[in-house]
Design a protein around this motif. Structure first.
Motif, PDB file in Angstrom:
ATOM      1  N   THR A  42     -33.892  -2.753  -3.364  1.00 58.62           N
ATOM      2  CA  THR A  42     -34.207  -3.067  -4.596  1.00 58.62           C
ATOM      3  C   THR A  42     -34.713  -2.246  -5.820  1.00 58.62           C
ATOM      4  O   THR A  42     -35.508  -2.082  -6.333  1.00 58.62           O
ATOM      5  N   TYR A  43     -33.420  -1.255  -5.845  1.00 59.29           N
ATOM      6  CA  TYR A  43     -33.658  -0.058  -6.776  1.00 59.29           C
ATOM      7  C   TYR A  43     -33.157  -0.817  -8.200  1.00 59.29           C
ATOM      8  O   TYR A  43     -33.902  -0.700  -9.073  1.00 59.29           O
ATOM      9  N   LEU A  44     -31.858  -1.146  -8.336  1.00 60.27           N
ATOM     10  CA  LEU A  44     -31.364  -1.802  -9.566  1.00 60.27           C
ATOM     11  C   LEU A  44     -30.811  -2.943  -9.359  1.00 60.27           C
ATOM     12  O   LEU A  44     -31.311  -3.886 -10.391  1.00 60.27           O
ATOM     13  N   GLU A  67     -35.021  -3.336   1.474  1.00 57.89           N
ATOM     14  CA  GLU A  67     -36.304  -2.647   1.430  1.00 57.89           C
ATOM     15  C   GLU A  67     -36.883  -2.852   0.073  1.00 57.89           C
ATOM     16  O   GLU A  67     -35.985  -2.711  -0.922  1.00 57.89           O
ATOM     17  N   LEU A  68     -37.992  -3.092  -0.012  1.00 56.41           N
ATOM     18  CA  LEU A  68     -38.496  -3.450  -1.373  1.00 56.41           C
ATOM     19  C   LEU A  68     -39.405  -2.439  -1.955  1.00 56.41           C
ATOM     20  O   LEU A  68     -40.091  -1.883  -1.623  1.00 56.41           O
ATOM     21  N   GLY A 101     -38.649  -2.995   5.031  1.00 56.35           N
ATOM     22  CA  GLY A 101     -39.872  -2.123   4.728  1.00 56.35           C
ATOM     23  C   GLY A 101     -39.976  -1.992   3.247  1.00 56.35           C
ATOM     24  O   GLY A 101     -39.507  -2.570   2.535  1.00 56.35           O
ATOM     25  N   LEU A 102     -40.876  -1.166   2.962  1.00 56.83           N
ATOM     26  CA  LEU A 102     -41.517  -0.979   1.585  1.00 56.83           C
ATOM     27  C   LEU A 102     -41.193   0.454   1.076  1.00 56.83           C
ATOM     28  O   LEU A 102     -41.375   1.365   1.855  1.00 56.83           O
ATOM     29  N   GLY A 103     -40.497   0.641   0.005  1.00 56.56           N
ATOM     30  CA  GLY A 103     -40.128   1.768  -0.606  1.00 56.56           C
ATOM     31  C   GLY A 103     -41.180   2.232  -1.614  1.00 56.56           C
ATOM     32  O   GLY A 103     -41.230   1.748  -2.575  1.00 56.56           O
TER      33      GLY A 103
END
Length: 296
Positions: A42-44, A67-68, A101-103
């Motif tokens: 969830t970058y852009l 990946e959040l 996972g989480l970023g």
């Protein structure tokens, strides 16, 4: 958790593979690289989707996992209560989308010991969060080589910090993924960090940077870390720019990589779900071509 993940992953991957075999000449079962799966960071493209929308859009577009990134609209942050964490976990458990996972933005290069310690402790909070919401791991960064500090001192400090958070993560069943990022992005530097970060629960998250092509080139740099790769890879739009993504996919298929290829796209398409579907088809063709290349 592992049983749910394996069963769901098999069902989702099976469905996508069968459909692609008809539409895009997808690989045959048993071929190298067949265990790779495609997902989203969830970058852009996912930055402003709340969690229900994000899961729905991943499902519609064929993104098998997500990946959040921290500080995005999904709201999965360490300040969530126990009940809120359980709700996040249930949303993913009730869908075919895997919470990869989480970023995070946690990093370990800071000369100030207090800042370094805070980043390590904040990483541990994200590890607990990922565990509670059903994630598989946490992404971190090295992230720089400060001026006026000997590079080897910083490299050792980063590696030592990674060993600590990797051991902590192992206790919670959470992988630590070190993103190739910032001033540490050249792969020879990443290798030196990993030579210190010997804990088996930490691996390199390939990030598809321009630095990958420096020095002796992509294959040489890939070989430097291929034995320490994490279970996540970040890529941008596979059909844009001059990064040699086909060559990269050939390399991953060549080692029979079984992790996640995660789209961290940078453009601003009018219809992001349609754009994700397009990237999925491009990726399928690339993997099929890579398997044909490896099989020759």
């Amino acid at each position: 958790m592992s049983i749910r993940y394996s069963r769901r992953g098999f069902l989702v991957t099976s469905g996508l593979a069968c459909g692609a075999a008809v539409t895009a000449g997808r690989w045959a079962w048993g071929a190298p690289g067949e265990k790779m799966r495609l997902g989203l960071v969830t970058y852009l493209w996912g930055r402003d989707w709340d969690l229900p929308t994000l899961i729905a859009n991943c499902q519609e577009s064929g993104m098998e996992g997500v990946e959040l990134r921290t500080q995005h609209a999904h709201g999965v942050e360490p300040n969530l209560s126990a009940d809120e964490r359980a709700e996040v976990r249930k949303r993913f458990a009730d869908s075919p989308v895997v919470l990869v996972g989480l970023g995070t933005n946690q990093d370990y290069h800071h000369p100030d010991p207090a800042v370094l310690r805070k980043s390590i402790e904040d990483t541990k909070a994200f590890i607990k969060l990922s565990h509670d919401v059903g994630g598989l791991g946490v992404k971190v960064k090295p992230n720089d080589l400060p001026k006026n500090v000997p590079p080897e001192k910083t490299i050792t400090q980063i590696g030592d910090a990674l060993n600590e958070v990797a051991a902590f993560g192992a206790d919670y069943g959470q992988k630590i993924r070190l993103e190739v990022h910032g001033g540490c992005a050249p792969l020879p530097i990443m290798k030196r960090i990993m030579d210190v970060a010997v804990h088996p629960n930490v691996g390199v998250c390939w990030n598809s940077n321009a630095e990958d092509l420096q020095g002796e080139g992509l294959r040489h740099n890939f070989d430097l870390v291929k034995d320490r790769l994490a279970d996540t890879v970040h890529v941008r739009e596979l059909n844009l720019g001059d990064y040699p993504y086909q060559e990269l996919m050939n390399l991953f298929v060549g080692i029979d990589y079984a992790g996640w290829i995660l789209l961290e796209c940078r453009t601003n398409p009018a219809d992001r779900v349609a754009a994700l579907k397009e990237q999925r088809e491009v990726w399928r063709r690339m993997i099929a071509a890579a398997q044909a290349e490896v099989g020759n």
